[in-house]
Design an enzyme around this catalytic site. Structure first.
Site, PDB file in Angstrom:
ATOM      1  N   TRP A 102      -3.510   5.396   0.283  1.00 48.12           N
ATOM      2  CA  TRP A 102      -2.907   4.174  -0.255  1.00 48.12           C
ATOM      3  C   TRP A 102      -3.633   2.950   0.256  1.00 48.12           C
ATOM      4  CZ3 TRP A 102      -0.552   5.228  -4.405  1.00 48.12           C
ATOM      5  CH2 TRP A 102       0.163   6.415  -4.543  1.00 48.12           C
ATOM      6  N   ASP A 172       1.779  -2.984   3.789  1.00 56.15           N
ATOM      7  CA  ASP A 172       2.412  -2.096   2.815  1.00 56.15           C
ATOM      8  C   ASP A 172       3.362  -1.204   3.607  1.00 56.15           C
ATOM      9  OD1 ASP A 172       3.150  -0.107   1.064  1.00 56.15           O
ATOM     10  OD2 ASP A 172       1.107   0.572   0.607  1.00 56.15           O
ATOM     11  N   LYS A 196      11.735   5.234  -1.790  1.00 56.28           N
ATOM     12  CA  LYS A 196      11.705   6.263  -0.746  1.00 56.28           C
ATOM     13  C   LYS A 196      12.930   6.142   0.149  1.00 56.28           C
ATOM     14  CE  LYS A 196       6.837   5.932  -1.335  1.00 56.28           C
ATOM     15  NZ  LYS A 196       6.522   7.194  -1.977  1.00 56.28           N
TER      16      LYS A 196
HETATM   17  N1  PMP Z   1       1.851   2.687  -0.750  1.00 56.16           N
HETATM   18  C1  PMP Z   1       2.386   3.758  -0.168  1.00 56.16           C
HETATM   19  C2  PMP Z   1       2.362   3.869   1.329  1.00 56.16           C
HETATM   20  C3  PMP Z   1       2.982   4.761  -0.947  1.00 56.16           C
HETATM   21  O1  PMP Z   1       3.518   5.835  -0.366  1.00 56.16           O
HETATM   22  C4  PMP Z   1       3.002   4.617  -2.354  1.00 56.16           C
HETATM   23  C5  PMP Z   1       3.674   5.624  -3.267  1.00 56.16           C
HETATM   24  N2  PMP Z   1       3.847   6.860  -2.826  1.00 56.16           N
HETATM   25  C6  PMP Z   1       2.398   3.494  -2.913  1.00 56.16           C
HETATM   26  C7  PMP Z   1       1.850   2.539  -2.091  1.00 56.16           C
HETATM   27  C8  PMP Z   1       2.374   3.286  -4.406  1.00 56.16           C
HETATM   28  O2  PMP Z   1       3.641   2.938  -4.803  1.00 56.16           O
HETATM   29  P1  PMP Z   1       4.081   2.776  -6.301  1.00 56.16           P
HETATM   30  O3  PMP Z   1       4.109   4.156  -6.885  1.00 56.16           O
HETATM   31  O4  PMP Z   1       5.422   2.142  -6.181  1.00 56.16           O
HETATM   32  O5  PMP Z   1       3.092   1.903  -6.984  1.00 56.16           O
END
Ligand code: PMP
Length: 358
Positions: A102, A172, A196
């Site tokens: 991510w 994030d 989550k």
């Molecule tokens: N950052 C992290 C740490 C994540 O775990 C996720 C999704 N699993 C995301 C960003 C992306 O999130 P989204 O699907 O809401 O765009």
């Protein structure tokens, strides 16, 4: 507790009492005779939901007065783009600490906007470890340093969130938002998809400091401007009403449960049950993260023998354990133990691990 034991990584388990309340309000919200899904986002009833959601977030996280809490769409993934589009001005550099897939994605979006510098990367070492301060080399006067507080795929987490004196931090926190206390004053921007620990899919929480709202370029598409979203209390356009509503209920549940300090204790105790099953297995189960970098939210491990791993996952599935397959990019086993997962689910998993090892 009866199966299913929901270890999904997100969207994930929600508190049963929240779902029950939502079920009641699905047909008649606040005595309006209409569903929460049918009322206007401009109605007093819905405005009260957004106002309470912001107030609860501020209370739970002790957010200082000079911050706003926004509920936006587009997921955390859109934040990967919005952050640099709003703040990575020409002639400046933004720093990224890479601790997993991510953060790589966040970096890739920043690179489309301007100059980005990798301040540290755990990639070569398989993202097993959160960098120590000595391993992080910031550029000269970065506009911000971006971190990912919990790495959902690799199962690592900043146990002690870092401070970079003099450098604003953007974080994030998608997979550990509202799972523990955070000193918000250390950050310029915090963002998290709420699906989550804190709600269903559809709403992204952004916590942003007032002085940063003043920097948003007026030339950006309106929907990508934090200042516009803040000025309109997250109601510039039609917001994700149901997701905000459920998140508000989850935050009420968190408050009633004793707040984030209590939640952090419970989450640590739950994770310990599963890590103990790994560590006490004599090498039969092998944790992915280095012990000092282990996540309290996503516990990742392998079964030492590949065939046995398939057998373990099949057995777990047959016994009502849901969502234990590792992310498709890394394989293995991943147990996501978010706020609403009951301790009994972790005990059942640890029991299954011991039984399977024999
Ligand atoms: N950052 C992290 C740490 C994540 O775990 C996720 C999704 N699993 C995301 C960003 C992306 O999130 P989204 O699907 O809401 O765009």
């Amino acid at each position: 507790m009866q199966p299913p034991y929901n270890f999904n990584a997100g969207p994930a388990v929600l508190p049963k009492s929240v779902l029950e309340e939502a079920q009641r309000n699905l047909l008649d919200f606040n005595g309006t005779g209409m569903s929460i899904l049918e009322i206007s986002h401009r109605s007093k009833d819905f405005e009260a939901v957004v106002t309470e959601a912001e107030a609860l977030a501020k209370e739970l996280l002790s957010i200082p007065d000079n911050y706003r809490v926004l509920f936006l769409q587009g997921g955390a993934s859109l934040q990967f783009s919005m952050v640099p589009m709003n703040f990575l001005a020409e002639g400046r550099t933004a720093d990224y600490v890479l601790t997993g897939s991510w953060s790589e994605k966040a970096l890739a979006e920043a690179e489309k906007t301007g100059s980005a510098h990798v301040a540290a990367s755990g990639k070569v070492a398989g993202y097993k470890h959160i960098p120590t301060p000595a391993e992080i080399a910031l550029s000269d006067d970065p506009v911000y340093v971006h971190i990912t507080s919990n790495n959902t795929i690799y199962g690592t987490q900043w146990r002690d969130l870092p401070a970079f004196p003099g450098t604003p931090i953007v974080a994030d926190m998608s997979s550990d938002m509202l799972s523990r206390p955070v000193n918000v004053a250390d950050y310029a921007v915090i963002y998290a998809g709420l699906q989550k620990n804190a709600g269903p899919a559809g709403a992204t929480m952004v916590i942003i400091r007032d002085d940063w709202l003043e920097r948003c370029p007026k030339t950006l598409p309106t929907m990508l401007r934090y200042d516009v979203m803040a000025k309109n209390n997250s109601l510039y356009n039609t917001p994700p009403v149901f997701a905000i509503y459920i998140s508000m209920l989850v935050m009420r549940w968190l408050k009633a449960g004793g707040g984030l300090g209590e939640m952090a204790k419970r989450n640590a105790a739950k994770a310990r049950i599963v890590y103990d099953a790994i560590d006490g297995s004599g090498g039969f189960y092998v944790g992915h993260a280095e012990p000092g970098s282990r996540s309290v939210m996503n516990i990742t491990f392998r079964v030492s023998d590949e065939e046995k791993e398939k057998e373990f996952l099949a057995l777990a599935k047959a016994k009502g354990f849901v969502g234990l397959n590792g992310h498709r990019s890394v394989g293995g086993v991943r147990a996501s133990t978010y706020n609403a997962l009951p301790v009994e689910a972790c005990e059942a998993l640890a029991g299954l691990m011991r039984e399977f090892r024999g």
